[in-house]
Design a protein around this motif. Structure first.
Motif, mmCIF file in Angstrom:
data_model
loop_
_atom_site.group_PDB
_atom_site.id
_atom_site.type_symbol
_atom_site.label_atom_id
_atom_site.label_comp_id
_atom_site.label_asym_id
_atom_site.label_seq_id
_atom_site.Cartn_x
_atom_site.Cartn_y
_atom_site.Cartn_z
ATOM 1 N N UNK A 1 0.835 -1.194 -0.057
ATOM 2 C CA UNK A 1 0.050 0.120 0.003
ATOM 3 C C UNK A 1 0.918 1.519 -0.026
ATOM 4 N N UNK A 2 0.240 2.272 -0.122
ATOM 5 C CA UNK A 2 1.009 3.696 -0.062
ATOM 6 C C UNK A 2 0.128 4.635 1.010
ATOM 7 N N UNK A 3 0.767 5.799 1.136
ATOM 8 C CA UNK A 3 0.260 6.847 1.790
ATOM 9 C C UNK A 3 -0.320 6.410 3.463
ATOM 10 N N UNK A 4 -1.285 6.745 3.861
ATOM 11 C CA UNK A 4 -1.732 6.570 5.161
ATOM 12 C C UNK A 4 -1.884 4.929 5.377
ATOM 13 N N UNK A 5 -2.224 4.353 4.116
ATOM 14 C CA UNK A 5 -2.744 3.046 4.195
ATOM 15 C C UNK A 5 -1.184 1.926 4.036
ATOM 16 N N UNK A 6 -0.163 2.478 3.913
ATOM 17 C CA UNK A 6 1.114 1.755 3.931
ATOM 18 C C UNK A 6 1.127 0.971 5.136
ATOM 19 N N UNK A 7 1.706 -0.436 5.050
ATOM 20 C CA UNK A 7 1.503 -1.440 6.088
ATOM 21 C C UNK A 7 2.808 -2.191 5.781
ATOM 22 N N UNK A 8 3.398 -2.810 6.879
ATOM 23 C CA UNK A 8 4.575 -3.804 6.876
ATOM 24 C C UNK A 8 4.048 -4.928 7.433
ATOM 25 N N UNK A 9 4.848 -6.091 6.945
ATOM 26 C CA UNK A 9 4.320 -7.452 7.358
ATOM 27 C C UNK A 9 5.338 -7.772 8.287
ATOM 28 N N UNK A 10 4.724 -8.065 9.548
ATOM 29 C CA UNK A 10 5.730 -8.590 10.674
ATOM 30 C C UNK A 10 5.234 -9.860 11.239
ATOM 31 N N UNK A 11 6.021 -10.552 11.974
ATOM 32 C CA UNK A 11 5.533 -11.735 12.805
ATOM 33 C C UNK A 11 5.882 -11.788 14.113
ATOM 34 N N UNK A 12 5.267 -12.466 15.074
ATOM 35 C CA UNK A 12 5.618 -12.427 16.447
ATOM 36 C C UNK A 12 6.454 -13.666 16.775
ATOM 37 N N UNK A 13 7.724 -13.131 17.186
ATOM 38 C CA UNK A 13 8.611 -14.497 17.578
ATOM 39 C C UNK A 13 8.207 -15.162 18.654
ATOM 40 N N UNK A 14 8.337 -16.545 18.406
ATOM 41 C CA UNK A 14 7.856 -17.294 19.415
ATOM 42 C C UNK A 14 8.874 -17.388 20.765
ATOM 43 N N UNK A 15 10.188 -16.931 20.534
ATOM 44 C CA UNK A 15 11.235 -17.163 21.497
ATOM 45 C C UNK A 15 10.881 -16.009 22.365
ATOM 46 N N UNK A 16 11.051 -14.642 21.694
ATOM 47 C CA UNK A 16 10.759 -13.563 22.755
ATOM 48 C C UNK A 16 9.587 -12.802 22.770
ATOM 49 N N UNK A 17 8.626 -13.208 21.985
ATOM 50 C CA UNK A 17 7.297 -12.803 21.966
ATOM 51 C C UNK A 17 7.011 -11.358 21.333
ATOM 52 N N UNK A 18 7.967 -10.983 20.713
ATOM 53 C CA UNK A 18 7.916 -9.759 20.297
ATOM 54 C C UNK A 18 7.694 -9.567 18.467
ATOM 55 N N UNK B 1 16.173 1.395 7.727
ATOM 56 C CA UNK B 1 16.827 1.400 6.279
ATOM 57 C C UNK B 1 15.931 1.508 5.022
ATOM 58 N N UNK B 2 14.418 1.356 5.465
ATOM 59 C CA UNK B 2 13.539 1.657 4.262
ATOM 60 C C UNK B 2 13.549 2.800 3.823
ATOM 61 N N UNK B 3 13.564 3.389 2.773
ATOM 62 C CA UNK B 3 13.921 4.795 2.323
ATOM 63 C C UNK B 3 12.682 5.541 2.622
ATOM 64 N N UNK B 4 12.630 6.833 2.824
ATOM 65 C CA UNK B 4 11.713 7.677 3.115
ATOM 66 C C UNK B 4 10.694 7.843 2.303
ATOM 67 N N UNK B 5 10.979 7.530 0.979
ATOM 68 C CA UNK B 5 9.939 7.579 -0.170
ATOM 69 C C UNK B 5 8.919 6.423 0.181
ATOM 70 N N UNK B 6 9.178 5.348 0.807
ATOM 71 C CA UNK B 6 8.256 4.331 0.873
ATOM 72 C C UNK B 6 7.511 4.593 2.485
ATOM 73 N N UNK B 7 7.600 5.722 2.974
ATOM 74 C CA UNK B 7 6.966 5.878 4.123
ATOM 75 C C UNK B 7 5.810 7.049 3.938
ATOM 76 N N UNK B 8 4.751 6.676 4.571
ATOM 77 C CA UNK B 8 3.743 7.713 4.525
ATOM 78 C C UNK B 8 4.000 9.007 5.267
ATOM 79 N N UNK B 9 3.754 10.239 4.954
ATOM 80 C CA UNK B 9 3.911 11.585 5.612
ATOM 81 C C UNK B 9 2.840 11.435 6.775
ATOM 82 N N UNK B 10 3.312 11.608 7.814
ATOM 83 C CA UNK B 10 2.344 11.566 8.711
ATOM 84 C C UNK B 10 1.586 12.800 8.812
#
Ligand code: RP5
Ligand code: MG
Ligand code: MG
Length: 250
Positions: free
Chosen positions: A114-131, A240-249
């Protein structure tokens, strides 16, 4: 030089003082704490080797191919008395809490949709540290980092991006929680951009998977604070994700 009586176990949670981290700074009183878990010591080690994630060497002095490993290292490292030295210096921890002595190469796929305010990143919750963390993992022996990026992403989220060519953001040291003076992690960080989100399902060493709003790392950390938090080592990687890939808050 006078020794400084620093014993890591007496300073829980403390890193080694910055002025004493360098291996070239003499420190006779340095007493790092061995954090080798039972599954990496005999007799438990045999089962870990059989499972395929650990090498069989009880000591780094048993490793037969240091020259080859040093030539293939993402981050150069040195030795003292047959022991590989963490390239960031003293950590306060000794032994091995990772599959391999010396450098353990990982791959970290950062997937943005996605882009703009809809931009998202895919994360997982690690079983070892719970984060919550990037769905990364170790590069298998004989595997390339690009192949590991795709495999780990598929194993941990069910998302298959084998047909895409990611942008490599960095090859660097990562401050993994299992790090010691003699076993550490480096990683290849790569960015995959998708037009829209795809279905993600947790698998392997992921307890959960999800798409999180990503308008900046600090905003992301705030969002995750109530649900386990953001894996600290991955803050620097997500920056490290370039600013161009981030929505402007707004
Ligand atoms: C992190 O641990 C690396 O950046 C990578 O994401 C991961 C590799 O270890 P496993 O997920 O295989 O435990 O520090
Ligand atoms: Mg994995
Ligand atoms: Mg993993």
């Amino acid at each position: 030089m006078a020794s400084v009586g620093y014993v890591a176990s007496e300073h829980p949670g403390h890193p080694v003082p910055a002025g004493l981290r360098s291996w070239s700074t003499l420190w006779a009183g340095y007493r790092p704490v061995d954090i080798t878990p039972p599954e990496l010591l005999p007799p438990g080690l045999a089962a870990s080797v059989a499972q395929g994630w650990a090498e069989p060497y009880v000591s780094p002095q048993d490793v037969p191919d240091w020259e080859r490993r040093r030539a293939a290292a993402l981050v150069p490292f040195t030795f003292a008395g047959g022991w590989p030295l963490n390239p960031t210096g003293r950590t306060g921890w000794a032994g091995r809490n990772l599959g391999r002595w010396g450098e353990n190469q990982a791959a970290d796929p950062v997937v943005i949709a996605g882009s703009g305010a809809e931009r998202r990143v895919l994360l997982i919750r690690r079983r070892d540290v719970g984060q919550w963390a990037i769905p990364g993992g170790m590069v298998d022996p004989g595997e390339t980092a690009p192949a590991a990026l795709v495999r780990e992403l598929r194993e941990e989220t069910g998302v298959d991006l084998a047909a895409m060519t990611p942008v490599i953001l960095a090859r660097r040291y990562v401050d993994d929680w299992r790090t010691t003076d003699h076993a550490w992690v480096t990683t290849t960080v790569a960015l995959f951009r998708l037009p829209t989100r795809v279905l993600a399902t947790a698998g392997d060493d992921a307890a959960d998977a999800g798409w999180w709003p990503f308008t900046g790392v600090d905003h992301l950390a705030g969002l995750l604070a109530s649900v386990g938090g953001l894996y600290p080592a991955h803050r620097a990687l997500l920056r490290l994700v370039p600013d161009a890939d981030l929505a402007v808050a707004s």
